[in-house]
Design a protein around this motif. Structure first.
Motif, PDB file in Angstrom:
ATOM      1  N   GLN A  65       0.838  -1.165  -0.154  1.00 20.90           N
ATOM      2  CA  GLN A  65       0.044  -0.074   0.070  1.00 20.90           C
ATOM      3  C   GLN A  65       0.846   1.330   0.081  1.00 20.90           C
ATOM      4  O   GLN A  65       0.618   2.155  -0.984  1.00 20.90           O
ATOM      5  CB  GLN A  65      -0.923  -0.076   1.239  1.00 20.90           C
ATOM      6  CG  GLN A  65      -1.880   0.882   1.378  1.00 20.90           C
ATOM      7  CD  GLN A  65      -2.568   0.970   2.457  1.00 20.90           C
ATOM      8  OE1 GLN A  65      -2.526   0.472   3.675  1.00 20.90           O
ATOM      9  NE2 GLN A  65      -3.984   1.406   2.548  1.00 20.90           N
ATOM     10  N   PHE A  66       1.908   1.255   0.875  1.00 15.88           N
ATOM     11  CA  PHE A  66       2.846   2.484   0.919  1.00 15.88           C
ATOM     12  C   PHE A  66       3.641   2.648  -0.397  1.00 15.88           C
ATOM     13  O   PHE A  66       3.751   3.730  -1.044  1.00 15.88           O
ATOM     14  CB  PHE A  66       3.793   2.093   2.312  1.00 15.88           C
ATOM     15  CG  PHE A  66       4.633   3.326   2.384  1.00 15.88           C
ATOM     16  CD1 PHE A  66       4.290   4.255   3.442  1.00 15.88           C
ATOM     17  CD2 PHE A  66       5.857   3.489   1.792  1.00 15.88           C
ATOM     18  CE1 PHE A  66       5.114   5.433   3.667  1.00 15.88           C
ATOM     19  CE2 PHE A  66       6.600   4.570   1.767  1.00 15.88           C
ATOM     20  CZ  PHE A  66       6.245   5.646   2.807  1.00 15.88           C
ATOM     21  N   LEU A  67       4.177   1.440  -0.977  1.00 15.78           N
ATOM     22  CA  LEU A  67       4.988   1.699  -1.943  1.00 15.78           C
ATOM     23  C   LEU A  67       4.144   2.054  -3.261  1.00 15.78           C
ATOM     24  O   LEU A  67       4.340   3.070  -4.166  1.00 15.78           O
ATOM     25  CB  LEU A  67       5.627   0.427  -2.316  1.00 15.78           C
ATOM     26  CG  LEU A  67       6.602   0.771  -3.724  1.00 15.78           C
ATOM     27  CD1 LEU A  67       7.729   1.493  -3.316  1.00 15.78           C
ATOM     28  CD2 LEU A  67       7.518  -0.742  -3.694  1.00 15.78           C
ATOM     29  N   ARG A  68       2.813   1.508  -3.287  1.00 19.20           N
ATOM     30  CA  ARG A  68       2.011   1.977  -4.443  1.00 19.20           C
ATOM     31  C   ARG A  68       1.455   3.592  -4.467  1.00 19.20           C
ATOM     32  O   ARG A  68       1.686   4.193  -5.375  1.00 19.20           O
ATOM     33  CB  ARG A  68       0.804   0.985  -4.550  1.00 19.20           C
ATOM     34  CG  ARG A  68      -0.388   1.170  -5.524  1.00 19.20           C
ATOM     35  CD  ARG A  68      -1.349   0.308  -5.793  1.00 19.20           C
ATOM     36  NE  ARG A  68      -0.776  -1.130  -5.894  1.00 19.20           N
ATOM     37  CZ  ARG A  68      -1.354  -2.067  -5.268  1.00 19.20           C
ATOM     38  NH1 ARG A  68      -1.794  -1.964  -4.160  1.00 19.20           N
ATOM     39  NH2 ARG A  68      -0.742  -3.301  -5.524  1.00 19.20           N
ATOM     40  N   PHE A  69       1.194   4.018  -3.146  1.00 23.04           N
ATOM     41  CA  PHE A  69       0.675   5.106  -3.075  1.00 23.04           C
ATOM     42  C   PHE A  69       2.016   6.109  -3.275  1.00 23.04           C
ATOM     43  O   PHE A  69       1.538   7.163  -4.068  1.00 23.04           O
ATOM     44  CB  PHE A  69       0.406   5.363  -1.519  1.00 23.04           C
ATOM     45  CG  PHE A  69      -0.180   6.746  -1.246  1.00 23.04           C
ATOM     46  CD1 PHE A  69      -1.454   7.249  -1.764  1.00 23.04           C
ATOM     47  CD2 PHE A  69       0.909   7.743  -0.569  1.00 23.04           C
ATOM     48  CE1 PHE A  69      -1.773   8.521  -1.305  1.00 23.04           C
ATOM     49  CE2 PHE A  69       0.436   9.072  -0.304  1.00 23.04           C
ATOM     50  CZ  PHE A  69      -0.751   9.493  -0.636  1.00 23.04           C
ATOM     51  N   VAL A  70       3.259   6.101  -2.825  1.00 31.73           N
ATOM     52  CA  VAL A  70       4.140   7.067  -3.131  1.00 31.73           C
ATOM     53  C   VAL A  70       4.771   7.103  -4.639  1.00 31.73           C
ATOM     54  O   VAL A  70       4.802   8.252  -5.089  1.00 31.73           O
ATOM     55  CB  VAL A  70       5.629   6.845  -2.175  1.00 31.73           C
ATOM     56  CG1 VAL A  70       5.059   7.201  -0.649  1.00 31.73           C
ATOM     57  CG2 VAL A  70       6.060   5.329  -2.357  1.00 31.73           C
ATOM     58  N   VAL A  71       4.540   5.797  -5.215  1.00 25.49           N
ATOM     59  CA  VAL A  71       5.110   5.821  -6.533  1.00 25.49           C
ATOM     60  C   VAL A  71       4.049   6.484  -7.565  1.00 25.49           C
ATOM     61  O   VAL A  71       4.214   7.516  -8.286  1.00 25.49           O
ATOM     62  CB  VAL A  71       5.245   4.220  -7.061  1.00 25.49           C
ATOM     63  CG1 VAL A  71       5.296   4.375  -8.662  1.00 25.49           C
ATOM     64  CG2 VAL A  71       6.580   3.928  -6.393  1.00 25.49           C
ATOM     65  N   GLN A  72       2.650   6.215  -7.144  1.00 30.05           N
ATOM     66  CA  GLN A  72       1.515   6.863  -7.927  1.00 30.05           C
ATOM     67  C   GLN A  72       1.449   8.412  -7.794  1.00 30.05           C
ATOM     68  O   GLN A  72       1.479   9.119  -8.593  1.00 30.05           O
ATOM     69  CB  GLN A  72       0.248   6.282  -7.478  1.00 30.05           C
ATOM     70  CG  GLN A  72      -0.821   6.887  -8.043  1.00 30.05           C
ATOM     71  CD  GLN A  72      -2.215   6.471  -7.977  1.00 30.05           C
ATOM     72  OE1 GLN A  72      -2.310   5.229  -7.339  1.00 30.05           O
ATOM     73  NE2 GLN A  72      -3.379   7.079  -8.083  1.00 30.05           N
ATOM     74  N   TYR A  73       1.913   8.810  -6.450  1.00 26.94           N
ATOM     75  CA  TYR A  73       1.750  10.228  -6.197  1.00 26.94           C
ATOM     76  C   TYR A  73       3.014  11.044  -7.089  1.00 26.94           C
ATOM     77  O   TYR A  73       2.604  11.874  -7.604  1.00 26.94           O
ATOM     78  CB  TYR A  73       2.064  10.275  -4.437  1.00 26.94           C
ATOM     79  CG  TYR A  73       1.846  11.921  -4.394  1.00 26.94           C
ATOM     80  CD1 TYR A  73       0.347  12.381  -3.921  1.00 26.94           C
ATOM     81  CD2 TYR A  73       3.005  12.618  -4.154  1.00 26.94           C
ATOM     82  CE1 TYR A  73       0.471  13.504  -3.438  1.00 26.94           C
ATOM     83  CE2 TYR A  73       2.908  13.923  -3.790  1.00 26.94           C
ATOM     84  CZ  TYR A  73       1.666  14.440  -3.297  1.00 26.94           C
ATOM     85  OH  TYR A  73       1.191  15.899  -2.995  1.00 26.94           O
TER      86      TYR A  73
END
Length: 157
Positions: A65-73
């Motif tokens: 969840q964390f990695l997906r969020f920061v990459v998408q952002y």
């Protein structure tokens, strides 16, 4: 835009992982003239998918969840940098004014994601056209192209 992300995350719940298609639902890449060429979003999405499906992230719901969020952002070209408080509110249902000094959930998760990324890249040293890195002291990921990919992206620009 940030408030929309935070509102969406709050409605999904703290432990609910965003949809798998979010890795592919990437908007426009960020572009700064002083940085190295920005990789194609499809290349970043594929690298992210491989990392999240690996044995190093397979059992870590919060890590994914964390990695997906920061990459998408990063790829969505937001004008404001990622901050601890913003991630805490968006991913971990913390209020926007929570005391980050008293609640280390974001720092702890970032540390865990960095550790898992290190293990992933130690095991996958060859055939990686792009590395996703989360530098210490920052929540903004960096995308490192291998030499061949970097030349190709520069030629296309």
């Amino acid at each position: 835009m940030t408030s929309k992300i935070i509102q969406r995350r709050h409605s999904e719940g703290p432990d609910q992982l965003p949809a798998e298609s979010e890795a592919e639902a990437i908007l426009s890449p960020r572009s700064d003239e002083d940085e190295e060429p920005f990789p194609p979003p499809a290349l970043v999405a594929e690298a992210l998918k491989q990392i999240l499906e690996s044995e190093y992230f397979h059992t870590s719901t919060r890590g994914k969840q964390f990695l997906r969020f920061v990459v998408q952002y990063r790829l969505e070209n937001h004008p404001e940098p990622l901050k601890e408080r913003m991630i805490g509110a968006a991913l971990f249902n913390r209020p926007l004014d929570y005391a980050t000094g008293d609640d280390s959930v974001v720092r702890a998760q970032a540390r865990e994601v960095r550790r898992r990324l290190d293990k992933y890249y130690a095991a996958h040293t060859h055939g990686q056209p792009l590395r996703i890195e989360l530098p210490i002291g920052s929540y903004t990921p960096e995308f490192k192209l291998d030499a061949a990919q970097s030349e190709e992206v520069t030629a296309l620009a």
